[in-house]
Design a protein around this motif. Sequence first.
Motif, PDB file in Angstrom:
ATOM      1  N   ILE A   1       7.036   0.453   8.811  1.00 20.55           N
ATOM      2  CA  ILE A   1       8.285   1.125   8.458  1.00 20.55           C
ATOM      3  C   ILE A   1       8.594   0.920   6.974  1.00 20.55           C
ATOM      4  CG2 ILE A   1      10.787   1.094   8.794  1.00 20.55           C
ATOM      5  CD1 ILE A   1      10.089   0.392  11.780  1.00 20.55           C
ATOM      6  N   VAL A   2       8.566  -0.327   6.530  1.00 22.54           N
ATOM      7  CA  VAL A   2       8.980  -0.600   5.145  1.00 22.54           C
ATOM      8  C   VAL A   2       7.925  -0.106   4.158  1.00 22.54           C
ATOM      9  CG1 VAL A   2       9.584  -2.390   3.501  1.00 22.54           C
ATOM     10  CG2 VAL A   2      10.395  -2.537   5.846  1.00 22.54           C
ATOM     11  N   SER A   3       6.673  -0.484   4.388  1.00 21.94           N
ATOM     12  CA  SER A   3       5.632  -0.011   3.478  1.00 21.94           C
ATOM     13  C   SER A   3       4.278  -0.162   4.145  1.00 21.94           C
ATOM     14  CB  SER A   3       5.681  -0.802   2.172  1.00 21.94           C
ATOM     15  OG  SER A   3       4.543  -0.535   1.417  1.00 21.94           O
ATOM     16  N   PRO A   4       3.685   0.953   4.568  1.00 28.28           N
ATOM     17  CA  PRO A   4       2.380   0.860   5.252  1.00 28.28           C
ATOM     18  C   PRO A   4       1.286   0.339   4.327  1.00 28.28           C
ATOM     19  CG  PRO A   4       3.295   3.084   5.376  1.00 28.28           C
ATOM     20  CD  PRO A   4       4.154   2.331   4.427  1.00 28.28           C
ATOM     21  N   GLN A   5       1.548   0.374   3.005  1.00 25.53           N
ATOM     22  CA  GLN A   5       0.542  -0.117   2.064  1.00 25.53           C
ATOM     23  C   GLN A   5       0.363  -1.622   2.176  1.00 25.53           C
ATOM     24  OE1 GLN A   5       2.810   2.156   1.199  1.00 25.53           O
ATOM     25  NE2 GLN A   5       1.444   3.877   0.797  1.00 25.53           N
ATOM     26  N   ALA A   6       1.279  -2.282   2.883  1.00 26.71           N
ATOM     27  CA  ALA A   6       1.177  -3.733   3.012  1.00 26.71           C
ATOM     28  C   ALA A   6       0.072  -4.132   3.972  1.00 26.71           C
ATOM     29  CB  ALA A   6       2.506  -4.297   3.500  1.00 26.71           C
ATOM     30  N   ALA A   7      -0.414  -3.195   4.767  1.00 29.00           N
ATOM     31  CA  ALA A   7      -1.433  -3.538   5.760  1.00 29.00           C
ATOM     32  C   ALA A   7      -2.756  -3.904   5.105  1.00 29.00           C
ATOM     33  CB  ALA A   7      -1.646  -2.352   6.707  1.00 29.00           C
ATOM     34  N   GLY A   8      -3.517  -4.693   5.795  1.00 30.74           N
ATOM     35  CA  GLY A   8      -4.855  -5.039   5.332  1.00 30.74           C
ATOM     36  C   GLY A   8      -4.880  -6.190   4.360  1.00 30.74           C
ATOM     37  N   SER A   9      -6.061  -6.405   3.821  1.00 26.67           N
ATOM     38  CA  SER A   9      -6.274  -7.578   2.979  1.00 26.67           C
ATOM     39  C   SER A   9      -5.669  -7.397   1.595  1.00 26.67           C
ATOM     40  CB  SER A   9      -7.776  -7.823   2.873  1.00 26.67           C
ATOM     41  OG  SER A   9      -8.102  -8.397   1.659  1.00 26.67           O
ATOM     42  N   GLY A  10      -5.923  -6.256   0.993  1.00 23.28           N
ATOM     43  CA  GLY A  10      -5.417  -6.026  -0.361  1.00 23.28           C
ATOM     44  C   GLY A  10      -6.475  -6.233  -1.421  1.00 23.28           C
ATOM     45  N   ILE A  11      -7.499  -7.015  -1.104  1.00 25.12           N
ATOM     46  CA  ILE A  11      -8.530  -7.245  -2.117  1.00 25.12           C
ATOM     47  C   ILE A  11      -9.293  -5.956  -2.440  1.00 25.12           C
ATOM     48  CG2 ILE A  11     -10.691  -8.470  -2.596  1.00 25.12           C
ATOM     49  CD1 ILE A  11      -9.589 -10.904  -1.272  1.00 25.12           C
ATOM     50  N   PRO A  12      -9.709  -5.168  -1.433  1.00 25.60           N
ATOM     51  CA  PRO A  12     -10.401  -3.912  -1.786  1.00 25.60           C
ATOM     52  C   PRO A  12      -9.531  -2.996  -2.636  1.00 25.60           C
ATOM     53  CG  PRO A  12     -10.688  -4.391   0.540  1.00 25.60           C
ATOM     54  CD  PRO A  12      -9.684  -5.364   0.024  1.00 25.60           C
ATOM     55  N   GLU A  13      -8.243  -2.934  -2.305  1.00 29.39           N
ATOM     56  CA  GLU A  13      -7.346  -2.067  -3.080  1.00 29.39           C
ATOM     57  C   GLU A  13      -7.216  -2.579  -4.510  1.00 29.39           C
ATOM     58  OE1 GLU A  13      -6.638  -3.119  -0.043  1.00 29.39           O
ATOM     59  OE2 GLU A  13      -6.554  -1.271   1.115  1.00 29.39           O
TER      60      GLU A  13
END
Lengths: 811, 811
Positions: A124-136
Amino acid sequence: MGVDGEDQSQLEQGNHTKDAGRLHRDRRHPTSLSELSPCHQCGVRVTHFQRLFVTLVGADWIFLMILGFIMAVISFVMDLFVILFTDAHRWIYDLSDSHVFLQYFAWVAYSLLLMCFAAGFASIVSPQAAGSGIPEMKTALRGVVLPEYLTFRTLVSKVISLICVLGSELPVGKEGPFVHIGSMCAILLCKFMSLFSGIYKNKARNMEMLTVGCAVGIGCCFASPIGGVLFSMEITSRYFVAPNYWRGFLSATFGSLIFRLLPVWHGEEETLTALYATKYRLDFPFDLQELPAFAAMGIVCGFGGAFFVYLYGKITLFVKKQKAMNSFLMKNVFLYSALVSVLISTLTFPPGFGQFMAGKLTQRESLLSFFDNRTWSNHCIVADFDSDDYLAAWKHPQANVFIILTIFVLMKFWMSALSITLPIPCGSFVPIFVIGAGFGRLVGEGMATLFPEGINTEGHIYHIVPGAYAVVGAAALTAGVTHTLSTGVIMMELTGQISYTLPILISVILANMVSQSLQPSIYDTVIRIKKLPYLPLLRWGHREKCNIRVEDFMERDVRYVTLNSTYRDINRILRSGNLKMLPVVKSAESMLLLGSVERAQLLALLKQRAQDRRGGLVPSMPCSYRVHFQTSTEESPSTSAHPDSSKPLKPVLKKSAVEEEEITNPYDSGISLKKLCCSRPDIDALQDYPDTDDDTILQEIEEWEEPLLDEQVNFNNCKIDPAPFQLVEGTLLHKTHTMFSVLNLDYAYVTGIGRLIGVVSLKELRKAIEGFLPADGVRLRPVLASFRDRGVRGARIETAELHKLLDHQAS
Amino acid sequence: MGVDGEDQSQLEQGNHTKDAGRLHRDRRHPTSLSELSPCHQCGVRVTHFQRLFVTLVGADWIFLMILGFIMAVISFVMDLFVILFTDAHRWIYDLSDSHVFLQYFAWVAYSLLLMCFAAGFASIVSPQAAGSGIPEMKTALRGVVLPEYLTFRTLVSKVISLICVLGSELPVGKEGPFVHIGSMCAILLCKFMSLFSGIYKNKARNMEMLTVGCAVGIGCCFASPIGGVLFSMEITSRYFVAPNYWRGFLSATFGSLIFRLLPVWHGEEETLTALYATKYRLDFPFDLQELPAFAAMGIVCGFGGAFFVYLYGKITLFVKKQKAMNSFLMKNVFLYSALVSVLISTLTFPPGFGQFMAGKLTQRESLLSFFDNRTWSNHCIVADFDSDDYLAAWKHPQANVFIILTIFVLMKFWMSALSITLPIPCGSFVPIFVIGAGFGRLVGEGMATLFPEGINTEGHIYHIVPGAYAVVGAAALTAGVTHTLSTGVIMMELTGQISYTLPILISVILANMVSQSLQPSIYDTVIRIKKLPYLPLLRWGHREKCNIRVEDFMERDVRYVTLNSTYRDINRILRSGNLKMLPVVKSAESMLLLGSVERAQLLALLKQRAQDRRGGLVPSMPCSYRVHFQTSTEESPSTSAHPDSSKPLKPVLKKSAVEEEEITNPYDSGISLKKLCCSRPDIDALQDYPDTDDDTILQEIEEWEEPLLDEQVNFNNCKIDPAPFQLVEGTLLHKTHTMFSVLNLDYAYVTGIGRLIGVVSLKELRKAIEGFLPADGVRLRPVLASFRDRGVRGARIETAELHKLLDHQAS
């Protein structure tokens, strides 16, 4: 130190040359400060003080220390909350021990609730928070702007969901998300600081701080500044930039310091120690004859790491396929997360199957028990087992330690691979770490059973230390999954002991050699699955591509703007694609490349003309679009020796807005390759330009009457980058690849003798390297595929050469 | 691990796309292997086995392990010899204790003899062996070929003289020379391996191996693989290349392993431990309140490091000046070395002044005593002092420990600065290390005296550990001199303890911040003094240079070759300078840059013409000069959408010799920026072209008759590089600097719309950055100069801006 005495003395030669320089300068500028009016002097002083303040606020080290401090606090507070949640979990579980079903319900429902909240909050707040984040982050550091990935909203979403996920005891970690959180903090801090000092508006600097954010994120997660810096460098960039190295160190060191100081101030610990401090013996850390066991562990961990990546990829692709088939199941993010949560917490339920895999222990507790100094299989310490709460979990009346450890490793292996596919913030580093440590402990206990009196070396008895095997195993398996060497360093910092350097390094290197030859790293796999832009490595296997030239794979169908383009042309070009930058050539006949212009600039031109037409008056352009005109650069002092030949046409248009931006950045030491070498000014600022607006403008223009459409566009108010990155025709693929890697390019124009003949973007380069790209952008290599490849490579090349010969003769 | 089960299964999608790719290939090449004759199949098989052998010999990891092994053996044997020499020194000294003058003579003469032998051997066999070697390697890795620096002769000279120098107990180290030795071993091993496998002829690969050699040199010197890799990366390149990272790790780890295994096999040690293994307590390494002391030490060491560099520079310049004045004194290399040797050994003579500075101890013994676990100023352990041979040296009836330590630090400081100016192989790392450790011990003993019961923390008594201060001091002072952060890592690996990570990192960072703002590093100072080519950093202070463009500092007076050049022109161009590469333009009027050609190629053209003229017959060119002609590249499958406009003139000349070279390198993963981006084929191979021969040729040509001289040169047999590195006119200084740094360029042509307008070399770029360069290339900054600079910078910029304004109005 005798330094002050030397302060006044200067080297004679140094003085001479300095004076000469000053003289030279004075000759050119006859006026000096003393000749100015007192009023101006006063103003100069005020500016001086202003500058001092800006200097202080803008000093790199202050920013870096603030960043380190913030990350340390976030990490510490997050740990506190996670411990609170897991303690509450145990408390509810213990409270409901009257009935096993009630207890099961409490155990599962608690995890389920937290998981659903985390998944819901994140989506709801931010789907970009999903996952590890390192690839991004890896992609972002290549210069690709991922929208919404570095906002405050995402930060909040990531931190809160991560706390819930970790609290729900899913086998995921915080290291990956912390890289993302570190980067977000760095960018947000830059934005905040830019209120006080202009230098924080410099995008090159911000890009550098992004790297620092990655390093400090890992550093604060494990209190391992050195390993953090190295790890962040290994995973984020192929080419390390030395200035970032010390920035990362400063920030990560300060962050680690604060992160370890906080528990001391909080009264939990007595002084600064390692996070999982071990106390193995220092005088005889390991026997020489144990080295083969360590090496074998490294090789097995290499295979294990590659298999983990393969399993993860397979699960993800399976889920994607299901998504297409069963839209109901997958429509709801909660359902998938809930299913996985229930499955995992059912299996770890301590009175159930969990008793065979130490389901009661959290990840931290498992790690602490693996690194324990005692030998579990040794029967003398059974008394210890009962007294110690962590160790008791590894004891079972029906099964011995080996069986429990084996079940633990196998179950956690697929559970972790499954968990990191969920749409929640989750890292793969820590669970892999735990599995590796468990595997190492298993080997260590086996060695201790095989050699109960230690391996005999001239009378001394040195028992095997199974904890050390756990340390080595954790480093090796993580290295196998992430394809990094710095996991070894992280391991040393984490345990506070360096006596096992050589076993750790040997197993880490072997694990890397094995897993790199089998699979891409977990991060590269995610990048491919998510279809993020990436640049594959030119590996050993690509030798047959050495003779490919840039003109063989460039895109020849380039849309370009000429100096005598009409509004109709511009309109057509803008409608036919959405490239951010368009090349400007002199004319369609000559194709001489003059520079490149932003799409937004062209749109602005069209809009301005539309307004002129509607209003009939010439609107004033926004200030930032105003440029100076310079048709000659004769201020250069050096004289040309070939006045007739060496002075060709100058580009008629020169940007100076960028130039001014550069000048107002007092501490522009920040050399971002991206920024400097691509010169794409303000591309981010213009990104959120509403696309619908563009379309209406473009449509409106099509409705103009003919004469207006055929009018030539006046580029005078247009910011043209005179030096976009160019590759010369004939450049080899290798060279092109190096340029793109080193300079983090997105695209480059290909010119032959100054004429634009094509454009190469990441996509074309990737295609040229990989030969072909599957439709969905994913190509998982089955384990051991490369060994099969290697066996037939010799023959294949022969065939290729023959084919070439035959083709040549036929033509 | 369940890996084999997965071996056969492939992802459906992967299979599909693979098949599609194969189909596509088959369509284009209708023949396949099975259609070939059996004879050919047999031949293919033989080639296959040959390839397997080549693969094995050419595998990176085998090379890296051999290199590590060789370096470990050299390091171990060298250590053995040095210990032999120092033991002999002590033996002679003890033998002659009947009379103090005899003893003095024995003490001094022994050192003198070894020193003279070392200096003589180095100067006779190979003078390139003198000095540290790190600055030269830094230059060599920039792509500058330093003649004779990487030969077997130099290796022998360096190893043997280094043993003698270290045996003579001059306060110098082996770390610097070991970087040089590592590089030499790497290059020589490449040459040896090239007898078996062609890939070792690849220069790009050799350049990479040079970096690895640096890492393994340091790794084998201190048994610190991680620190070694990081240190070599920090000192040799600003931009780290990831592939070298793992290569360095593999080689350095294996080297360290062997280096530590050899003493075990030799029976000296029981198992693998750190070189200077310490056993400080693990449970409470240090008190929080000790952190300010560590930080203060870091700052003092930063000033000390900068002062050391300043002192070194001053001594070198003084010696240079003396050289000019007193040619007799300096003509003889022995005399200067002998004088310094006598001076130093006189001062360290144990019964003389040496008793106040522990003159009896070697560097290794001093370090061991500094890292000792006991507190010297504590009166309880006086008994220990007498029993321990090393500690006894620090005890004196008339002076306490503090006085002796202070004298030690001060004396060693100038002695080391003096010693490393001698024309012998010598490194500055180890002596600085010892001085730093001594300083740290001094502070530590002071702290222990101030807080005899430790700093009070809630009842527990934890005594101060002065040895830990020695560790921190050593890391910080070395960091201050070398401007690296990895000294901290080296320190941890050297002592085998990581509990002091945070104090070490804090002091190292502070020392770096202080010393970097005061002085260049010792290596950069040597580079400047020796006038080696270098590229200065664009630091914070250079912000006023942001708006300088490449055309403002490029060299406009470019000598170029046109396609219609006559022999006379070529002769004139070749005589007017000795640039290695010359640009080729279409004509003097158009100035369209077509590529660049080697000077040697042009000379070959002239020679060929001269031979033709003399012999009257056309000699056959050497095979390597033959090239194919390609005037069109229509084999590219993609079709052009703008057939009329996007197909400009192709360069008429295409090299293919380089192309062939590329194809014959099966494992050309080696991406050397230098090689790929500058494309200077075979420049080294042609370097030893006799210059005298050239001159005679050129003179001879001048004597030709007019018609022959005015004949147009035929470039058909000339290898022209079609893609020399080009910068577009208008490129900013910052961008140019980045390009040169990242791609390790020596020069770049500046083009405006395809026309050659100038050339930028390192020299011009350096001038542009530094503003001006003193005549002798050296500008030592007095200590604290930058603080003075900073105070007035604000005002100075105002003035500069005013000047600019006034100039503008005047013009």
